[in-house]
Every structure is written in C-alpha cells, then in structure tokens.
Design a protein around this motif. Sequence first.
Motif, PDB file in Angstrom:
ATOM      1  N   VAL A  68       0.832  -1.199   0.000  1.00 54.73           N
ATOM      2  CA  VAL A  68       0.000   0.000   0.000  1.00 54.73           C
ATOM      3  C   VAL A  68       0.869   1.252   0.000  1.00 54.73           C
ATOM      4  N   SER A  69       0.517   2.240  -0.809  1.00 52.02           N
ATOM      5  CA  SER A  69       1.272   3.495  -0.831  1.00 52.02           C
ATOM      6  C   SER A  69       1.116   4.204   0.518  1.00 52.02           C
ATOM      7  N   PRO A  70       2.180   4.863   1.007  1.00 52.53           N
ATOM      8  CA  PRO A  70       2.147   5.486   2.338  1.00 52.53           C
ATOM      9  C   PRO A  70       1.023   6.504   2.517  1.00 52.53           C
ATOM     10  N   ASN A  71       0.592   7.140   1.428  1.00 53.30           N
ATOM     11  CA  ASN A  71      -0.431   8.190   1.527  1.00 53.30           C
ATOM     12  C   ASN A  71      -1.846   7.662   1.428  1.00 53.30           C
ATOM     13  N   PRO A 105      -6.618   8.044  -8.011  1.00 51.94           N
ATOM     14  CA  PRO A 105      -5.463   7.582  -8.778  1.00 51.94           C
ATOM     15  C   PRO A 105      -4.145   7.650  -8.022  1.00 51.94           C
ATOM     16  N   ASP A 106      -4.058   8.515  -7.010  1.00 55.24           N
ATOM     17  CA  ASP A 106      -2.804   8.673  -6.281  1.00 55.24           C
ATOM     18  C   ASP A 106      -2.744   7.841  -5.009  1.00 55.24           C
ATOM     19  N   ALA A 107      -3.772   7.064  -4.710  1.00 52.00           N
ATOM     20  CA  ALA A 107      -3.716   6.056  -3.652  1.00 52.00           C
ATOM     21  C   ALA A 107      -3.499   4.723  -4.355  1.00 52.00           C
ATOM     22  N   GLU A 108      -2.280   4.241  -4.327  1.00 50.49           N
ATOM     23  CA  GLU A 108      -1.929   3.066  -5.141  1.00 50.49           C
ATOM     24  C   GLU A 108      -1.673   1.849  -4.274  1.00 50.49           C
ATOM     25  N   ILE A 109      -2.165   0.726  -4.733  1.00 53.32           N
ATOM     26  CA  ILE A 109      -1.817  -0.558  -4.136  1.00 53.32           C
ATOM     27  C   ILE A 109      -1.219  -1.442  -5.222  1.00 53.32           C
ATOM     28  N   LEU A 150     -15.513  -1.470  -8.713  1.00 50.36           N
ATOM     29  CA  LEU A 150     -14.748  -2.051  -7.614  1.00 50.36           C
ATOM     30  C   LEU A 150     -13.835  -3.131  -8.174  1.00 50.36           C
ATOM     31  N   LYS A 151     -12.597  -3.172  -7.697  1.00 49.86           N
ATOM     32  CA  LYS A 151     -11.604  -4.101  -8.227  1.00 49.86           C
ATOM     33  C   LYS A 151     -11.225  -5.201  -7.241  1.00 49.86           C
ATOM     34  N   GLY A 152     -11.937  -5.274  -6.108  1.00 53.20           N
ATOM     35  CA  GLY A 152     -11.706  -6.358  -5.169  1.00 53.20           C
ATOM     36  C   GLY A 152     -10.613  -6.121  -4.154  1.00 53.20           C
ATOM     37  N   ASN A 153      -9.823  -5.061  -4.323  1.00 55.30           N
ATOM     38  CA  ASN A 153      -8.685  -4.785  -3.455  1.00 55.30           C
ATOM     39  C   ASN A 153      -8.484  -3.271  -3.404  1.00 55.30           C
ATOM     40  N   GLY A 154      -8.148  -2.729  -2.241  1.00 55.13           N
ATOM     41  CA  GLY A 154      -7.969  -1.285  -2.140  1.00 55.13           C
ATOM     42  C   GLY A 154      -9.267  -0.514  -2.215  1.00 55.13           C
ATOM     43  N   MET A 155     -10.325  -1.065  -1.622  1.00 58.56           N
ATOM     44  CA  MET A 155     -11.654  -0.441  -1.669  1.00 58.56           C
ATOM     45  C   MET A 155     -11.960   0.220  -0.327  1.00 58.56           C
ATOM     46  N   VAL A 156     -12.623   1.375  -0.376  1.00 59.67           N
ATOM     47  CA  VAL A 156     -12.997   2.103   0.834  1.00 59.67           C
ATOM     48  C   VAL A 156     -14.487   2.404   0.786  1.00 59.67           C
ATOM     49  N   PHE A 157     -15.171   2.130   1.903  1.00 62.66           N
ATOM     50  CA  PHE A 157     -16.614   2.326   1.988  1.00 62.66           C
ATOM     51  C   PHE A 157     -16.948   3.168   3.215  1.00 62.66           C
ATOM     52  N   ALA A 158     -17.763   4.201   3.037  1.00 65.42           N
ATOM     53  CA  ALA A 158     -18.312   4.905   4.192  1.00 65.42           C
ATOM     54  C   ALA A 158     -19.130   3.907   5.012  1.00 65.42           C
ATOM     55  N   TYR A 160      -5.178  -0.111  -8.516  1.00 65.05           N
ATOM     56  CA  TYR A 160      -4.718  -1.464  -8.210  1.00 65.05           C
ATOM     57  C   TYR A 160      -3.792  -1.925  -9.327  1.00 65.05           C
ATOM     58  N   ALA A 161      -2.491  -2.023  -9.026  1.00 68.08           N
ATOM     59  CA  ALA A 161      -1.485  -2.338 -10.045  1.00 68.08           C
ATOM     60  C   ALA A 161      -0.771  -3.655  -9.717  1.00 68.08           C
ATOM     61  N   VAL A 162       0.057  -4.100 -10.652  1.00 72.55           N
ATOM     62  CA  VAL A 162       0.852  -5.313 -10.496  1.00 72.55           C
ATOM     63  C   VAL A 162       2.193  -4.942  -9.874  1.00 72.55           C
ATOM     64  N   GLN A 163       2.588  -5.681  -8.850  1.00 76.46           N
ATOM     65  CA  GLN A 163       3.811  -5.355  -8.137  1.00 76.46           C
ATOM     66  C   GLN A 163       5.077  -5.791  -8.886  1.00 76.46           C
ATOM     67  N   ASN A 164       4.993  -6.884  -9.603  1.00 78.27           N
ATOM     68  CA  ASN A 164       6.203  -7.509 -10.149  1.00 78.27           C
ATOM     69  C   ASN A 164       6.170  -7.618 -11.671  1.00 78.27           C
ATOM     70  N   PRO A 165       5.995  -6.516 -12.418  1.00 79.69           N
ATOM     71  CA  PRO A 165       5.826  -6.647 -13.874  1.00 79.69           C
ATOM     72  C   PRO A 165       7.060  -7.169 -14.598  1.00 79.69           C
ATOM     73  N   GLU A 166       8.241  -7.011 -13.987  1.00 76.52           N
ATOM     74  CA  GLU A 166       9.474  -7.441 -14.663  1.00 76.52           C
ATOM     75  C   GLU A 166       9.801  -8.910 -14.401  1.00 76.52           C
ATOM     76  N   SER A 167       9.021  -9.582 -13.549  1.00 73.45           N
ATOM     77  CA  SER A 167       9.386 -10.943 -13.145  1.00 73.45           C
ATOM     78  C   SER A 167       9.135 -11.981 -14.232  1.00 73.45           C
ATOM     79  N   SER A 168       8.180 -11.730 -15.125  1.00 73.90           N
ATOM     80  CA  SER A 168       7.870 -12.681 -16.195  1.00 73.90           C
ATOM     81  C   SER A 168       7.028 -11.984 -17.255  1.00 73.90           C
ATOM     82  N   PHE A 169       6.938 -12.611 -18.419  1.00 72.65           N
ATOM     83  CA  PHE A 169       6.108 -12.014 -19.476  1.00 72.65           C
ATOM     84  C   PHE A 169       4.640 -12.010 -19.066  1.00 72.65           C
TER      85      PHE A 169
END
Length: 419
Positions: A144-147, A247-251, A205-213, A167-176
């Motif tokens: 999770v991004s610090p902010n 967009p600036d809260a990244e996981i 909703l993308k299943g991860n990094g979701m916030v609900f009131a 919601y992004a991929v952490q390891n894009p360089e690890s494999s094709f």
Amino acid sequence: MNSLLQAGLLVLQSTITLFVSYLLLLTFAAWRAPKHTTIPTPTKKLNQFLVLIPAHNEEKLLPRLLVNLHALEYPQSHYTVHVIADNCTDKTAEFARQHNAIVHERWNTEQKGKGYALQWLLEKLWQNNITHDAIVIFDADTIVSPNFLEVMNARLNNGERVIQAYYAVQNPESSFSAGLRYAALAVLHYLRPQGRMVLGGSAGLKGNGMVFAADVMKSHTWSASVTEDIEQHMALLLSGERVTFAPDAEIQAEMPDKLTDARSQNVRWEQGRLEMAKTYVPKLFTTSLRHLRHPQKAFVLWDAIMEHLIPPFSVLAGLSVISLFGSLIWWFVESPGSGQASPVKTFSLSKLSLALSVGALFGQAFYLLAGLKMVNAPRSVYRVFIYAPGYILWKIWHYVRILLGFEQQKWVRTTRNEG
C-alpha cells in the motif's frame, strides 16, 4: 465470398468498432482527469478506519502487508487492522498477532471464500459496536502506498462514499505473464476509471484497495459470488451509489509468474464476468429507462452495461486480428484484377470492412499505449509485447471454453510468487 459471411463479418467489425470507440472516448476523457487528490491543511476531520484483510493460508505474504500498514502516513490511533484467518491451516493467525493485528479466526468448510469471510467479520464488528467512519478492504498479498489513508480521508471529507484505489501489479518485470497483466490493469484499473470520473460514470470495484463509508457498507450485504466485487458494484449502482477513483492512492499485488498458476484465477474472473453480465445487464437497462429524464443517472447505468459487454482486451484484440484476415481475403478475392467479377458496391463494402478492421486495431494500440503512458510503465512492460500473440491465444482458448461451459471454477487460493 459468400454474402452471409460478408454480412457476419461486417456485423462483427461494427461491434468491435463500437467497443473500441467507447474505449477511445474513455481514453481521451482520462487525459483530462486530475491525477492528485487535494489534501487541505489543516485536515478538517480525521476519519476512523477499520482495515479488513481476508486471509487464507497467507503466512508468507501477510506479514509484509502488516509492516507496510504500520508505516502509513496517518495517525495510528485512527485506524485498526483486522485480519480474518479464514479456514487457515498454517501460521497466518499467529503471524498476524505478532504484527499487532486484531485476529478473527473463522472455521466454515461449507461457506468458503472472501465474500463469506468479509460478511462474517462485518456482522461481528457491528454487533460489538466498534466505532468507525469507513471500512477499507485489502488482499493479503498487497503493498500500500504510504499516503493511502491520507488520500482516502480527504475524499471522504469531500463527500465521496465509495472509493477505489489504483490497483497495479507489483512484479511486472518478473515474467512475461506478469508484464502483460500489468499492461492490462493499466488500462482496466487506471485509464478507464479516470475516464469515467470525467464523464460522470462509476469507477467500479476491483476487489482490493476499496474504501466504503460506514453507512454504505451497513446497507449492503457483501456478495459471496466468485466475482464479489463486481456484484457489489452492481448492487451499489442499482441503489443509486457511485464509486469514485483515487489515482494517487496506489496498491500493488502479486501476480503469478506462470500462466499455469494464473489459470484458475483467470477462469474464475471470466466465468464471474459472464454470469454478472447475464444477471445485471437487463436490470441495468430497465433501471436506466426510469432515469431517462436524468441523463447523468442514466449514463452511469449505460456505462456499466458497456463495461459488461466489452470482452477482455486480449479477446477483443484477437477478434480484431481475425476480422482483419477476413477483410483481406474479401478485398483480395473481389478486387478488380483478381479475376473475379465483382460489382462496385460489393468492392466498396470490402474496402469498408478493411477500413473498420485496420481502424479498430490502431484504436486498440492507441488505447493500450495511452494507458501505459498514464501510469509511467517501466520499459520491461513494453518488451514483453513480443509474447502477446501467444497470450492472446491462451486467453481466447479459455474464454471460448468458459462460454461453452467446459470450464467452471469455484474460489481457490491463487498460487503466487512466495519465495
């Protein structure tokens, strides 16, 4: 070329062109979207967050997330971390306690999966009257991004009620495979939500990094389907709620290095998408008709329908290539000088077919490259495109098998890169 085949090809190409045109509309809109959240100083209110982490046998990856959460740029007195050790047979619960998380051990071998676990914990927290303003949901393999909470706090204070992080991929360089998944999520999880924010749609909703009131979550039972995030989004839309995008809260999350490891996850996603489309497209359409006097409300629902109808990008690209070959054959067979007698009208249709195919492919390339540019993708992602043809064939093969009912997948833990 048989006239029935020609008509079928034009229908296919027209459908592809409609989908690509809509993706380009989102692309151009996304360029206008703000990339940063305005955070006032001083902050007018510090919301109290409950951070929920459903975990099934996550002893290897969960500690990393818990360390990450303790380093967030937000007062630790205003968020608590709750881990659901769901049917765990490893040391998930023990490691979570060692990292000062509140652990809830759940044992239910009949109701398996993330949706059941989340609803079980939510009801438990509500029964105990745990004070909170909002609920955050993370998967156990997340960074999770610090902010993150600072951004979400500002957006809640601004009146937003359901918020999705990038919601992004952490390891894009690890494999094709991971690199291609990174590219797919750049457009699916960043470009499209950004475009929708400009046009007034719902980010999804993308299943991860979701916030609900808190009041939103209490009024909606969490879905137990294999694609619980999509079903939850549909329930929100039909009740008049809208998901916004930060967009600036990244996981970032782990993705499998091998296609064999990604298969169950891919089948589950696509199977769930198709089931959700069959269930909710008619509901969205009929509800939109009741909002025709309110174009903005109707657009949110029409946009959700398009999201259901547009196939996965690799499938869309594969169909575009197939249609291009069909256009080339049609043009070659019926062009003047080919030895075939061809009316001018028929030849004009073959040129139209060719133009639609080429235009669709160029449109998809622009859409993809624009998404990668927006997220500042590393060079390694561009290099893995050499593997794209094989990946597209793999995706189409499984997609067709799912459509025909040859592949079905219940929830299982996805194999990841755990060292």
